[in-house]
Enzyme design. Sequence first.
Site, PDB file in Angstrom:
ATOM      1  N   LYS A  88     104.489 -69.981 -34.877  1.00 15.97           N
ATOM      2  CA  LYS A  88     105.775 -69.717 -35.220  1.00 15.97           C
ATOM      3  C   LYS A  88     106.174 -71.487 -35.564  1.00 15.97           C
ATOM      4  O   LYS A  88     105.862 -71.711 -35.473  1.00 15.97           O
ATOM      5  CB  LYS A  88     106.666 -69.539 -33.813  1.00 15.97           C
ATOM      6  CG  LYS A  88     106.798 -68.436 -32.819  1.00 15.97           C
ATOM      7  CD  LYS A  88     107.131 -68.479 -31.849  1.00 15.97           C
ATOM      8  CE  LYS A  88     108.958 -68.380 -31.506  1.00 15.97           C
ATOM      9  NZ  LYS A  88     109.717 -68.531 -30.017  1.00 15.97           N
TER      10      LYS A  88
HETATM   11  C1  E4P Z   1     112.424 -67.012 -29.233  1.00 12.64           C
HETATM   12  O1  E4P Z   1     112.194 -67.096 -30.279  1.00 12.64           O
HETATM   13  C2  E4P Z   1     113.265 -68.477 -29.304  1.00 12.64           C
HETATM   14  O2  E4P Z   1     112.639 -70.038 -28.873  1.00 12.64           O
HETATM   15  C3  E4P Z   1     114.012 -68.846 -27.707  1.00 12.64           C
HETATM   16  O3  E4P Z   1     114.534 -66.981 -28.100  1.00 12.64           O
HETATM   17  C4  E4P Z   1     115.463 -69.444 -27.799  1.00 12.64           C
HETATM   18  O4  E4P Z   1     116.365 -69.286 -26.624  1.00 12.64           O
HETATM   19  P1  E4P Z   1     116.765 -70.541 -26.383  1.00 12.64           P
HETATM   20  O5  E4P Z   1     117.843 -70.691 -26.827  1.00 12.64           O
HETATM   21  O6  E4P Z   1     117.520 -69.347 -24.924  1.00 12.64           O
HETATM   22  O7  E4P Z   1     116.092 -71.685 -25.605  1.00 12.64           O
END
Ligand code: E4P
Length: 244
Positions: A88
């Site tokens: 990622k």
């Molecule tokens: C997923 O890829 C993201 O990192 C994650 O959903 C971020 O979510 P949050 O806004 O709940 O931290």
Amino acid sequence: MYELMLDTANLSDIREGIAAWPISGVTTNPSILRKEGDIDVYSRLAEIKKLCGSQRSLHVQTVSTTTREIIEEARFILDRLGCDVYVKIPVSAAGLPAIKTLVSEGVKVTATAIYTTMQGILAGLAGADYIAIYLNRMENNCIDPFVVISEIRSFLDGMNSRSKILAASFRNISQVTSAFASGAKGATVGAEIIRAALGMPSINAAIEAFMEDFEAIHGAGQTMMTITKMKKAAVNSAAFLRLK
Ligand code: E4P
């Protein structure tokens, strides 16, 4: 193909999700890992990967801030965890060139931290496998995530792209269903979202009402399986009595 992933590094949630729900992968980020307390990050990720097996994907985020370091960090992650892991990478000034380079090397990439249509377009053009859009964070910033999803969707469709929109960052069920309705091909959610979706009081009320009606006909504790057995037992005993 549509996908549902779990956005967590919690082993019991992942075990439950894999056993009970239609989960096709697990996404993590540094904040999610932090919630797990004092863990050895690579051991935990290796354990999650083992639980995922070869059928489900694991997504692991880089934290470096320069292009060169993001690329090195991505290669290190793959070295430690296996080259089938999705790296990622935030779609930033430093992240986008790293995505472009890594994709050209055959690395699986999930472009992340996406708040705008333009970031999604850039990630699609760079060939990212998944485009992770931060719904709740967008709404917190007065950005309509559903417009952004549908704009990115049209762009990806227009270029026959294989990049998939993976909606992320949820606080409620309606954000998930609206993300799919707007054109997302996947959503990564916390276990609490799935539990809330299945724990809606009306669902249990309906099940209880059906059970009461069934018991009113066949008696307490009976099911579609036991009434057949009961009927068979009644037929057998009638046949036995006739023989006598
Ligand atoms: C997923 O890829 C993201 O990192 C994650 O959903 C971020 O979510 P949050 O806004 O709940 O931290």
